[in-house]
Design a protein around this motif. Sequence first.
Motif, PDB file in Angstrom:
ATOM      1  N   UNK A 126       0.859  -1.184   0.000  1.00  0.00           N
ATOM      2  CA  UNK A 126       0.000   0.000   0.000  1.00  0.00           C
ATOM      3  C   UNK A 126       0.893   1.229   0.000  1.00  0.00           C
ATOM      4  N   UNK A 127       0.617   2.152  -0.901  1.00  0.00           N
ATOM      5  CA  UNK A 127       1.382   3.403  -1.014  1.00  0.00           C
ATOM      6  C   UNK A 127       0.443   4.547  -0.675  1.00  0.00           C
ATOM      7  N   UNK A 128       0.814   5.334   0.338  1.00  0.00           N
ATOM      8  CA  UNK A 128       0.020   6.466   0.813  1.00  0.00           C
ATOM      9  C   UNK A 128       0.840   7.730   0.585  1.00  0.00           C
ATOM     10  N   UNK A 129       0.202   8.774   0.062  1.00  0.00           N
ATOM     11  CA  UNK A 129       0.909  10.020  -0.232  1.00  0.00           C
ATOM     12  C   UNK A 129       0.294  11.195   0.507  1.00  0.00           C
ATOM     13  N   UNK A 130       1.176  12.026   1.083  1.00  0.00           N
ATOM     14  CA  UNK A 130       0.784  13.260   1.754  1.00  0.00           C
ATOM     15  C   UNK A 130       1.540  14.413   1.105  1.00  0.00           C
ATOM     16  N   UNK A 131       0.925  15.593   1.096  1.00  0.00           N
ATOM     17  CA  UNK A 131       1.653  16.753   0.609  1.00  0.00           C
ATOM     18  C   UNK A 131       2.535  17.297   1.734  1.00  0.00           C
ATOM     19  N   UNK A 132       3.316  18.325   1.458  1.00  0.00           N
ATOM     20  CA  UNK A 132       4.264  18.829   2.469  1.00  0.00           C
ATOM     21  C   UNK A 132       3.564  19.568   3.608  1.00  0.00           C
ATOM     22  N   UNK A 133       2.266  19.816   3.480  1.00  0.00           N
ATOM     23  CA  UNK A 133       1.498  20.377   4.597  1.00  0.00           C
ATOM     24  C   UNK A 133       0.934  19.259   5.487  1.00  0.00           C
ATOM     25  N   UNK A 134       1.158  18.005   5.092  1.00  0.00           N
ATOM     26  CA  UNK A 134       0.680  16.869   5.875  1.00  0.00           C
ATOM     27  C   UNK A 134      -0.723  16.418   5.516  1.00  0.00           C
ATOM     28  N   UNK A 135      -1.255  16.906   4.403  1.00  0.00           N
ATOM     29  CA  UNK A 135      -2.596  16.518   3.969  1.00  0.00           C
ATOM     30  C   UNK A 135      -2.542  15.207   3.193  1.00  0.00           C
TER      31      UNK A 135
END
Length: 144
Positions: A126-135
């Motif tokens: 499973x690959x989960x992605x967050x932006x640099x604001x943590x969203x």
Amino acid sequence: MPKDQAQIEREILAEIGERRAAGLKANACSRVCGVLIRQGSDWDKAFEHISDHFRKNPDKPSHLLFHKKYRTKEALRQLLLRAASGPSEIKVTKLKVHGDHLGKPAIEIVREFREPIGESPSYTRLRIFLDVQGNLITAYPGEA
């Protein structure tokens, strides 16, 4: 020519700095868990995008699908909680644009599962992605 992970990391560190990158990696899992436990509009927005991986999309050549048992909001939420609670790997990366790592910096949380989480038996990651604001941006299954 595709970029390798080391080159991507160097670019991100130059862009946001080592300290910020380390902080983002250190807090990524707790940010995901917070979004999933609160179940507010942040989760609704992320779920809308993640649920695209419940059905085929002929416009996307590389579009992996979740296993049928994870194609509900609650089942997917529980899967993401398991992944964020015990990740196999956390790294900085760049989001893909047309298949290449050309997008904005992001944090990727990877979890290897023993059972398939995707439509194919080989999709155990499973690959989960967050932006640099943590969203929370997206998540999808992949091959080990």
